[in-house]
Design an enzyme around this catalytic site. Structure first.
Site, PDB file in Angstrom:
ATOM      1  N   ASP A 133       0.913  -1.184  -0.044  1.00 59.12           N
ATOM      2  CA  ASP A 133       0.062  -0.047  -0.202  1.00 59.12           C
ATOM      3  C   ASP A 133       1.014   1.120  -0.033  1.00 59.12           C
ATOM      4  OD1 ASP A 133      -3.338   0.250   0.787  1.00 59.12           O
ATOM      5  OD2 ASP A 133      -2.214   2.079   1.145  1.00 59.12           O
ATOM      6  N   ASP A 176       3.978   2.506  -4.260  1.00 60.18           N
ATOM      7  CA  ASP A 176       3.025   3.215  -4.744  1.00 60.18           C
ATOM      8  C   ASP A 176       2.841   2.631  -6.189  1.00 60.18           C
ATOM      9  OD1 ASP A 176       1.890   5.317  -6.596  1.00 60.18           O
ATOM     10  OD2 ASP A 176       2.865   6.976  -5.828  1.00 60.18           O
ATOM     11  N   ASN A 219      -5.293  -4.087  -7.030  1.00 60.95           N
ATOM     12  CA  ASN A 219      -6.803  -3.899  -6.194  1.00 60.95           C
ATOM     13  C   ASN A 219      -6.632  -2.193  -5.922  1.00 60.95           C
ATOM     14  OD1 ASN A 219      -9.138  -4.092  -4.391  1.00 60.95           O
ATOM     15  ND2 ASN A 219      -7.806  -3.317  -3.028  1.00 60.95           N
ATOM     16  N   TYR A 224     -13.021   8.482 -13.458  1.00 55.69           N
ATOM     17  CA  TYR A 224     -13.095   7.237 -13.006  1.00 55.69           C
ATOM     18  C   TYR A 224     -13.661   5.908 -13.970  1.00 55.69           C
ATOM     19  CZ  TYR A 224     -14.033   3.854  -9.203  1.00 55.69           C
ATOM     20  OH  TYR A 224     -13.909   2.503  -8.413  1.00 55.69           O
TER      21      TYR A 224
END
Ligand SMILES: NC(=O)c1ccc[n+]([C@@H]2O[C@H](COP(=O)([O-])OP(=O)(O)OC[C@H]3O[C@@H](n4cnc5c(N)ncnc54)[C@H](O)[C@@H]3O)[C@@H](O)[C@H]2O)c1
Length: 298
Positions: free
Chosen positions: A40, A66, A93, A159
């Site tokens: 993460d 990242d 994810n 998005y």
């Protein structure tokens, strides 16, 4: 690939593992006896997630990553191999989002959202698929898209476009893998709204990609809409993780956790097949449509 995928003792790598779906994937994988590599961009929440998984009794390492950066994703793959020797399951994810009218989305919005949602997945595939193919053992990649990869609701254009890219990338990956391997495959996860940290994605926006201008009215309205929609989601991240692991076990490609959206997907496909102008996906949800209009006008 008729035998079910065996999870016990195998190695899973999860990006965006410190929150929401990623964290639920990690808990599910640990419960199934997998060894874990959690990645993460947020180091503090990542440490907490690794700690929680170890307390669950599973082996786990955390690698601050990242996913926008190809070198960092290569380093993640190397760390996984150094720790456990192999990788059997990869969850691409990590994801973020912005809202508002398309023409008001800044160049920084595009760079950030496409960097994480599209290049993050591309980097994962580029770094990990060759490792999996070389291993010659059963392995699987799960890419998290969204219903926004199958539909184009208004005021979510950046998005939507990023998640459509993930859908196409993953469908192509399925064919490419099938052409060269009987043991490595992939799945596409397309959830609708589920309560996670996604409505607060701005927390992980890097400083150099923050907008100088304050949010426009359409951006504020889209943000409010997203907060409400995510909060009101009835499924939990655990439900989504369970559905995802069931699909991996059975080598199923499409993971649609909210089958109610299929009516809108069908309408969209009918629009294309009959050359009809696009139907607003929210038209099947008049109460949401009315609220979105009211927010945008206020
Ligand atoms: N929650 C929903 O309603 C929903 C619906 C459809 C799809 N999704 C998708 O699910 C995925 C997971 O999101 P979530 O809902 O669990 O949200 P979340 O915010 O709870 O988790 C996302 C995680 O990704 C991490 N992240 C952000 N940028 C990163 C980067 N550059 N590199 C590595 N990690 C990064 C964040 O720190 C966070 O821990 C995303 O791809 C999202 O688009 C979510």
């Amino acid at each position: 690939m008729s035998d079910p995928f065996q999870f016990e003792g195998r190695v899973a790598v999860i990006t965006g593992a410190a929150s929401g779906f990623g964290r639920a994937f990690a808990q599910q994988a640990a419960a199934l006896g997998m060894k874990l590599v959690l990645a993460d961009v947020d180091a503090a929440t990542l440490d907490a997630a690794v700690q929680a998984i170890r307390e669950q009794g599973a082996q786990a390492i955390g690698v601050r990553t990242d996913v926008r950066d190809p070198a960092q994703v290569d380093a993640l793959a190397q760390a996984a191999i150094e720790a456990y020797g192999k990788v059997h399951l990869l969850f691409n994810n990590a994801g973020v989002g912005t809202g508002g009218f398309l023409w008001e989305s800044s160049a920084k919005d595009w760079e950030w959202v496409f960097g994480v949602n599209v290049m993050g997945v591309a980097n994962g595939v580029r770094s990990f698929a060759p490792i999996m193919l070389k291993q010659g053992e059963r392995a699987h990649i799960v890419n998290t898209a969204s219903v926004a990869g199958l539909l184009s609701p208004p005021a979510m254009g950046v998005y939507n476009a990023s998640k459509h890219a993930v859908v196409s990338l993953t469908e192509t990956l399925y064919h490419d893998l099938k052409n060269v391997s009987d043991v490595v495959s992939c799945s596409l996860l397309c959830p609708a709204f589920v309560p996670t940290g996604i409505a607060n994605a701005e927390r992980s926006r890097p400083d150099d990609l923050r907008n100088d201008a304050p949010p426009t009215r359409s951006q504020q309205a889209a943000d409010l809409q997203l907060q409400r929609a995510v909060r009101s989601g009835r499924l939990t991240p655990d439900d989504v993780a369970k559905a995802t692991f069931d699909a991996v076990r059975d080598a199923r490609f499409y993971i649609l956790t909210h089958p109610g959206i299929l009516a809108s997907v069908k309408l969209r496909h009918e629009d294309i097949e009959t050359l009809r102008n696009p139907t607003d996906p929210l038209s099947l949800k008049p109460e949401v449509k009315a609220e979105a209009k009211a927010n945008a006008a206020s």
